[in-house]
Design a protein around this motif. Structure first.
Motif, PDB file in Angstrom:
ATOM      1  N   LEU A   1       0.832  -1.202   0.000  1.00  0.00           N
ATOM      2  CA  LEU A   1       0.000   0.000   0.000  1.00  0.00           C
ATOM      3  C   LEU A   1       0.867   1.253   0.000  1.00  0.00           C
ATOM      4  CD1 LEU A   1      -2.946  -0.709   2.475  1.00  0.00           C
ATOM      5  CD2 LEU A   1      -3.123  -0.241   0.029  1.00  0.00           C
ATOM      6  N   GLU A   2       1.874   1.286   0.855  1.00  0.00           N
ATOM      7  CA  GLU A   2       2.752   2.456   0.936  1.00  0.00           C
ATOM      8  C   GLU A   2       3.419   2.738  -0.400  1.00  0.00           C
ATOM      9  OE1 GLU A   2       5.489   1.740   4.073  1.00  0.00           O
ATOM     10  OE2 GLU A   2       3.991   1.911   5.673  1.00  0.00           O
ATOM     11  N   ARG A   3       3.947   1.700  -1.030  1.00  0.00           N
ATOM     12  CA  ARG A   3       4.629   1.892  -2.313  1.00  0.00           C
ATOM     13  C   ARG A   3       3.658   2.369  -3.388  1.00  0.00           C
ATOM     14  NH1 ARG A   3       7.170  -3.043  -0.871  1.00  0.00           N
ATOM     15  NH2 ARG A   3       5.880  -4.174  -2.372  1.00  0.00           N
ATOM     16  N   HIS A   4       2.458   1.818  -3.392  1.00  0.00           N
ATOM     17  CA  HIS A   4       1.472   2.229  -4.392  1.00  0.00           C
ATOM     18  C   HIS A   4       1.061   3.689  -4.194  1.00  0.00           C
ATOM     19  CE1 HIS A   4      -1.908   1.982  -7.169  1.00  0.00           C
ATOM     20  NE2 HIS A   4      -2.671   2.506  -6.228  1.00  0.00           N
ATOM     21  N   LEU A   5       0.849   4.081  -2.958  1.00  0.00           N
ATOM     22  CA  LEU A   5       0.361   5.433  -2.676  1.00  0.00           C
ATOM     23  C   LEU A   5       1.446   6.497  -2.843  1.00  0.00           C
ATOM     24  CD1 LEU A   5      -1.894   4.634   0.407  1.00  0.00           C
ATOM     25  CD2 LEU A   5      -2.648   5.190  -1.916  1.00  0.00           C
ATOM     26  N   GLU A   6       2.694   6.097  -2.855  1.00  0.00           N
ATOM     27  CA  GLU A   6       3.770   7.067  -3.084  1.00  0.00           C
ATOM     28  C   GLU A   6       3.600   7.764  -4.424  1.00  0.00           C
ATOM     29  OE1 GLU A   6       7.377   4.893  -2.756  1.00  0.00           O
ATOM     30  OE2 GLU A   6       7.398   4.893  -0.551  1.00  0.00           O
ATOM     31  N   GLY A   7       3.002   7.097  -5.396  1.00  0.00           N
ATOM     32  CA  GLY A   7       2.828   7.682  -6.721  1.00  0.00           C
ATOM     33  C   GLY A   7       1.684   8.665  -6.829  1.00  0.00           C
ATOM     34  N   TRP A   8       0.970   8.899  -5.750  1.00  0.00           N
ATOM     35  CA  TRP A   8      -0.172   9.814  -5.802  1.00  0.00           C
ATOM     36  C   TRP A   8       0.247  11.271  -5.606  1.00  0.00           C
ATOM     37  CZ3 TRP A   8      -5.555   7.943  -3.986  1.00  0.00           C
ATOM     38  CH2 TRP A   8      -5.789   6.645  -4.450  1.00  0.00           C
ATOM     39  N   GLY A   9       1.464  11.502  -5.211  1.00  0.00           N
ATOM     40  CA  GLY A   9       1.959  12.872  -5.089  1.00  0.00           C
ATOM     41  C   GLY A   9       1.368  13.643  -3.928  1.00  0.00           C
ATOM     42  N   ASP A  10       1.482  14.969  -4.009  1.00  0.00           N
ATOM     43  CA  ASP A  10       1.063  15.847  -2.911  1.00  0.00           C
ATOM     44  C   ASP A  10      -0.443  15.932  -2.750  1.00  0.00           C
ATOM     45  OD1 ASP A  10       3.697  16.410  -2.361  1.00  0.00           O
ATOM     46  OD2 ASP A  10       3.748  18.226  -3.598  1.00  0.00           O
ATOM     47  N   ALA A  11      -1.186  15.452  -3.737  1.00  0.00           N
ATOM     48  CA  ALA A  11      -2.640  15.481  -3.617  1.00  0.00           C
ATOM     49  C   ALA A  11      -3.126  14.616  -2.452  1.00  0.00           C
ATOM     50  CB  ALA A  11      -3.296  15.002  -4.917  1.00  0.00           C
ATOM     51  N   LEU A  12      -2.391  13.577  -2.137  1.00  0.00           N
ATOM     52  CA  LEU A  12      -2.747  12.706  -1.018  1.00  0.00           C
ATOM     53  C   LEU A  12      -2.002  13.171   0.228  1.00  0.00           C
ATOM     54  CD1 LEU A  12      -4.154  10.142   0.043  1.00  0.00           C
ATOM     55  CD2 LEU A  12      -2.099   8.857  -0.631  1.00  0.00           C
ATOM     56  N   LYS A  13      -2.744  13.641   1.205  1.00  0.00           N
ATOM     57  CA  LYS A  13      -2.134  14.140   2.432  1.00  0.00           C
ATOM     58  C   LYS A  13      -1.936  13.044   3.478  1.00  0.00           C
ATOM     59  CE  LYS A  13      -1.316  17.877   2.692  1.00  0.00           C
ATOM     60  NZ  LYS A  13      -0.136  18.611   2.179  1.00  0.00           N
ATOM     61  N   TYR A  14      -2.851  12.083   3.490  1.00  0.00           N
ATOM     62  CA  TYR A  14      -2.769  11.044   4.519  1.00  0.00           C
ATOM     63  C   TYR A  14      -3.593   9.844   4.091  1.00  0.00           C
ATOM     64  CZ  TYR A  14      -2.881   8.701   9.042  1.00  0.00           C
ATOM     65  OH  TYR A  14      -2.737   7.784  10.046  1.00  0.00           O
TER      66      TYR A  14
END
Length: 222
Positions: A96-109
């Motif tokens: 999950l962490e690796r996948h969400l890293e690609g979401w950029g600054d739009a994802l805060k948490y």
């Protein structure tokens, strides 16, 4: 699957639960110690499992006085997949962490919460995910327009199901919305703050957003 019972994905028997205990540590275990962890299993059932696994060579048996001890044989050919399966929750969170890293600054948490975070999953449990999206347009890059965000959320749910077999249930807030929900004392956010497993952003950032929860509770107690 049940993240809290990883070996149930390959065997429904007590063998898997016993292996999960042995794979958590390099130390030896007695039958009583295993039973304290597997509270619903009988001592006799655990003894039979350990005898069977010892015969397979995957468990090492020793006797100290009258006490029988058991330990996972880490040199066994099967040890590596056994240990990997026992760590399946950490593997899931890392993915999950690796996948969400690609979401950029739009994802805060982002965090996993509910039964998947507390170790109370059943076969029918959803895997609950909280996503907090930036409210400030400056924190959103060109790849984080509403359509792209929705596509990412849909893909995230698909991946969670592909990885685990469980439905992924995504709860979304913008940063402004989570502050408003915190001010209103939203119980879900209390659960995330208390038991959630962070997979994007930091817990410190979340606590900053949820400070109104604490203020609301103090006002109610006053």
């Amino acid at each position: 699957m049940q993240l809290n019972r990883p070996f149930a994905t390959v065997t429904p028997t007590l063998d898997g639960d016993v292996l999960a205990v042995l794979a958590t540590s390099d130390v030896t275990f007695t039958i009583t110690q295993v039973q304290r962890i597997l509270t619903t299993a009988s001592g006799e059932g655990i003894r039979k499992v350990l005898t069977r696994l010892t015969a397979q060579g995957v468990v090492l048996h020793d006797q100290v006085g009258r006490t029988n001890t058991y330990q996972l044989n880490t040199e066994h050919l099967a040890a590596e997949p056994i240990i990997a399966l026992s760590r399946i929750t950490a593997t899931f969170l890392n993915r999950l962490e690796r996948h969400l890293e690609g979401w950029g600054d739009a994802l805060k948490y982002a965090a996993v919460f509910g039964s998947a975070a507390t170790g109370r999953m059943t076969l029918d449990s959803d895997i609950d995910l909280l996503l907090v999206r930036a409210s400030d347009p400056e924190d959103r890059n060109d790849n984080a327009d509403p359509d792209t965000w929705d596509q990412r959320v849909t893909e995230l749910g698909r991946l969670v199901t592909a990885w685990t077999g469980n439905d992924g249930r995504v709860v979304e807030y913008t940063q402004d919305e989570i502050r408003a929900a915190a001010s209103a004392g939203e119980p879900l956010l209390n659960d995330v703050a208390r038991e959630g497993l962070t997979v994007a952003g930091t817990r410190a950032w979340l606590n900053t957003q949820l400070r109104p929860i604490g203020k609301t509770q103090r006002n109610r107690n006053a």
